[in-house]
Design a protein around this motif. Sequence first.
Motif, PDB file in Angstrom:
ATOM      1  N   ARG A  85      -0.467   0.701   1.716  1.00  0.00           N
ATOM      2  CA  ARG A  85       0.741  -0.094   1.908  1.00  0.00           C
ATOM      3  C   ARG A  85       0.769  -0.622   3.343  1.00  0.00           C
ATOM      4  O   ARG A  85       0.117  -0.063   4.237  1.00  0.00           O
ATOM      5  CB  ARG A  85       2.000   0.739   1.652  1.00  0.00           C
ATOM      6  CG  ARG A  85       2.208   1.121   0.198  1.00  0.00           C
ATOM      7  CD  ARG A  85       3.582   1.741   0.012  1.00  0.00           C
ATOM      8  NE  ARG A  85       3.949   1.870  -1.383  1.00  0.00           N
ATOM      9  CZ  ARG A  85       5.167   2.199  -1.808  1.00  0.00           C
ATOM     10  NH1 ARG A  85       6.136   2.445  -0.912  1.00  0.00           N
ATOM     11  NH2 ARG A  85       5.438   2.288  -3.095  1.00  0.00           N
ATOM     12  N   ALA A  86       1.557  -1.662   3.547  1.00  0.00           N
ATOM     13  CA  ALA A  86       1.731  -2.183   4.898  1.00  0.00           C
ATOM     14  C   ALA A  86       2.503  -1.183   5.736  1.00  0.00           C
ATOM     15  O   ALA A  86       3.427  -0.525   5.244  1.00  0.00           O
ATOM     16  CB  ALA A  86       2.468  -3.518   4.855  1.00  0.00           C
ATOM     17  N   VAL A  87       2.136  -1.059   6.999  1.00  0.00           N
ATOM     18  CA  VAL A  87       2.908  -0.230   7.922  1.00  0.00           C
ATOM     19  C   VAL A  87       4.282  -0.870   8.104  1.00  0.00           C
ATOM     20  O   VAL A  87       4.382  -2.069   8.355  1.00  0.00           O
ATOM     21  CB  VAL A  87       2.201  -0.118   9.286  1.00  0.00           C
ATOM     22  CG1 VAL A  87       3.070   0.651  10.279  1.00  0.00           C
ATOM     23  CG2 VAL A  87       0.846   0.555   9.125  1.00  0.00           C
ATOM     24  N   PRO A  88       5.369  -0.108   7.929  1.00  0.00           N
ATOM     25  CA  PRO A  88       6.711  -0.709   8.058  1.00  0.00           C
ATOM     26  C   PRO A  88       6.973  -1.215   9.471  1.00  0.00           C
ATOM     27  O   PRO A  88       6.485  -0.641  10.454  1.00  0.00           O
ATOM     28  CB  PRO A  88       7.660   0.428   7.677  1.00  0.00           C
ATOM     29  CG  PRO A  88       6.868   1.677   7.879  1.00  0.00           C
ATOM     30  CD  PRO A  88       5.444   1.335   7.601  1.00  0.00           C
ATOM     31  N   VAL A  89       7.748  -2.283   9.556  1.00  0.00           N
ATOM     32  CA  VAL A  89       8.131  -2.861  10.842  1.00  0.00           C
ATOM     33  C   VAL A  89       9.543  -2.403  11.173  1.00  0.00           C
ATOM     34  O   VAL A  89      10.455  -2.574  10.355  1.00  0.00           O
ATOM     35  CB  VAL A  89       8.068  -4.399  10.794  1.00  0.00           C
ATOM     36  CG1 VAL A  89       8.550  -5.000  12.117  1.00  0.00           C
ATOM     37  CG2 VAL A  89       6.652  -4.863  10.474  1.00  0.00           C
ATOM     38  N   PRO A  90       9.767  -1.800  12.329  1.00  0.00           N
ATOM     39  CA  PRO A  90      11.100  -1.283  12.639  1.00  0.00           C
ATOM     40  C   PRO A  90      12.119  -2.393  12.845  1.00  0.00           C
ATOM     41  O   PRO A  90      11.822  -3.426  13.452  1.00  0.00           O
ATOM     42  CB  PRO A  90      10.884  -0.488  13.934  1.00  0.00           C
ATOM     43  CG  PRO A  90       9.652  -1.059  14.547  1.00  0.00           C
ATOM     44  CD  PRO A  90       8.791  -1.511  13.401  1.00  0.00           C
ATOM     45  N   ASP A  91      13.338  -2.168  12.329  1.00  0.00           N
ATOM     46  CA  ASP A  91      14.467  -3.040  12.629  1.00  0.00           C
ATOM     47  C   ASP A  91      14.793  -2.908  14.117  1.00  0.00           C
ATOM     48  O   ASP A  91      14.308  -1.982  14.786  1.00  0.00           O
ATOM     49  CB  ASP A  91      15.689  -2.641  11.792  1.00  0.00           C
ATOM     50  CG  ASP A  91      15.491  -2.910  10.310  1.00  0.00           C
ATOM     51  OD1 ASP A  91      14.614  -3.718   9.967  1.00  0.00           O
ATOM     52  OD2 ASP A  91      16.225  -2.300   9.496  1.00  0.00           O
ATOM     53  N   PRO A  92      15.642  -3.784  14.654  1.00  0.00           N
ATOM     54  CA  PRO A  92      15.953  -3.705  16.091  1.00  0.00           C
ATOM     55  C   PRO A  92      16.397  -2.323  16.561  1.00  0.00           C
ATOM     56  O   PRO A  92      16.052  -1.904  17.677  1.00  0.00           O
ATOM     57  CB  PRO A  92      17.057  -4.750  16.253  1.00  0.00           C
ATOM     58  CG  PRO A  92      16.742  -5.784  15.222  1.00  0.00           C
ATOM     59  CD  PRO A  92      16.245  -4.987  14.040  1.00  0.00           C
ATOM     60  N   ASP A  93      17.155  -1.581  15.723  1.00  0.00           N
ATOM     61  CA  ASP A  93      17.668  -0.276  16.155  1.00  0.00           C
ATOM     62  C   ASP A  93      16.813   0.891  15.680  1.00  0.00           C
ATOM     63  O   ASP A  93      17.222   2.052  15.795  1.00  0.00           O
ATOM     64  CB  ASP A  93      19.106  -0.087  15.668  1.00  0.00           C
ATOM     65  CG  ASP A  93      19.210  -0.026  14.143  1.00  0.00           C
ATOM     66  OD1 ASP A  93      18.277  -0.498  13.453  1.00  0.00           O
ATOM     67  OD2 ASP A  93      20.227   0.486  13.635  1.00  0.00           O
ATOM     68  N   GLN A  94      15.634   0.617  15.175  1.00  0.00           N
ATOM     69  CA  GLN A  94      14.786   1.661  14.611  1.00  0.00           C
ATOM     70  C   GLN A  94      13.578   1.962  15.486  1.00  0.00           C
ATOM     71  O   GLN A  94      13.234   1.202  16.400  1.00  0.00           O
ATOM     72  CB  GLN A  94      14.284   1.250  13.217  1.00  0.00           C
ATOM     73  CG  GLN A  94      15.350   1.210  12.147  1.00  0.00           C
ATOM     74  CD  GLN A  94      14.766   0.889  10.788  1.00  0.00           C
ATOM     75  OE1 GLN A  94      13.847   0.067  10.663  1.00  0.00           O
ATOM     76  NE2 GLN A  94      15.295   1.534   9.755  1.00  0.00           N
TER      77      GLN A  94
END
Length: 336
Positions: free
Chosen positions: A17-26
Motif C-alpha cells: 500500500r502507499a505510505v500514508p501522507v500526514p494531514d497538517p496536524d498529524q
Amino acid sequence: MRASVLLEAETLELQERAVPVPDPDQVLIRIEAVGVCGSDVHFFHEGKLGDWEVTEPLVLGHESAGVIVAVGSAVDPARIGERVSIEPQRPDPTSRESLSGAYNLCPNMEFYAVPGVDGAFAQYATIQSHFAHRIPDHVSLEAAALLEPLSVAIATARKAGFTAGSRVLITGAGPIGIVTAQVARAYGASEIIVTDVDPQRRAQAERFGATRTIDALTEPVGNLGLDVDAFVDASGAPAAVRSGFGEVRPGGTVVLVGMGPTEIPLPVSTIQNRELVVTGIFRYNNTWPLAIELVASGRVDLDALVTGRFGLDRVADALNSTRDPQTLKSVVTPNA
C-alpha cells in the motif's frame, strides 16, 4: 509499505500500500511494535465485534508504538525522530463529550482497527500529533505499544476508586486482568484477589501482583465473604460477572471491562440492597501521561507481558497464539 489486511473472517492478506501522507496536524510513524488485543482476535475469527462488522478490507491492530519519520505542515519538524506511543483515536473536538473531557465517548470517534479506520498492522501509520506521546529513552517500544491496554486498566482504576488499602477482586487473568492487578498494586491496594479457571493464568497473576488467586471451578465465588471494595470483571464470562457481585461490600463498586455477550442477567436485588455502583469501561481518556510514568518508574512492568513476537507475514499466527493460556501479549513487529 506492507500491511496485513483482513479481507473477511479468517482471511488475511499481506498487501503493498502507499505510505500514508500526514494531514497538517498529524505525524507519520514508522510502526515498530503492535500488541494483539482481544478485539483484533474477535474481528479475525468472527468478522465482527458487537455492533461492528467487517464489510470491507481492514487493517487490524491498535496497541502500537514507533518512531516519527515525518510531520504535517502544522507540526514542529523537531518531532521527527521521537519515539512515541500511539493513542489510537481521533475524536471530534467539538462534540459534547470531547468538550466535557470524556472524548473516548465521542459519537464521531475514529478509532484504529474499527471498521472504516485502518489500524497499525502496517509499516507506517498516521495520528494527530497530540496523540503521539513521547516516551523516555529507557522505555522500550514494546512497552510503549502496551501503554494502550495499561490505559484501559488506569481508566478501570479510576472508575473503581482504587486507592491505598483497597480490597480488589478481579475475575479473569488475561492481559487486562493482569495489567489491572499491576495498577491496583501501584495504587496501593492491600488485597488483590484474581480468579481464573486456568492454573497457568493464576500463576501469572501471582507474578504480577495478585495477593491471592482463586480457582473459580472449585471455590464458590459469590459466597466466600471477600467483602471487597471493588470488583472488576476482566473476563466477559457471564458466570464470572454474576458471581463477583456477591463479594462486594455495601456501597462498593463494580466495573465491567471484559468483552462478553451483549446481554446477561444481573443480581438486581444485590445491587439495590447493597447500593452498589455498577459501571463499564469504554477505552480511556487522558491516561497516557500516568501510564508513561507508571512504566518509566518501574511500578508497572509491561515488557514482562510479552510472550511472543511475530513479523508482519505472521499476523495470523499472532492472533491464533492467544488461544494458548501461557500467552499474555503477542507483539507484531512490522518493520523487523
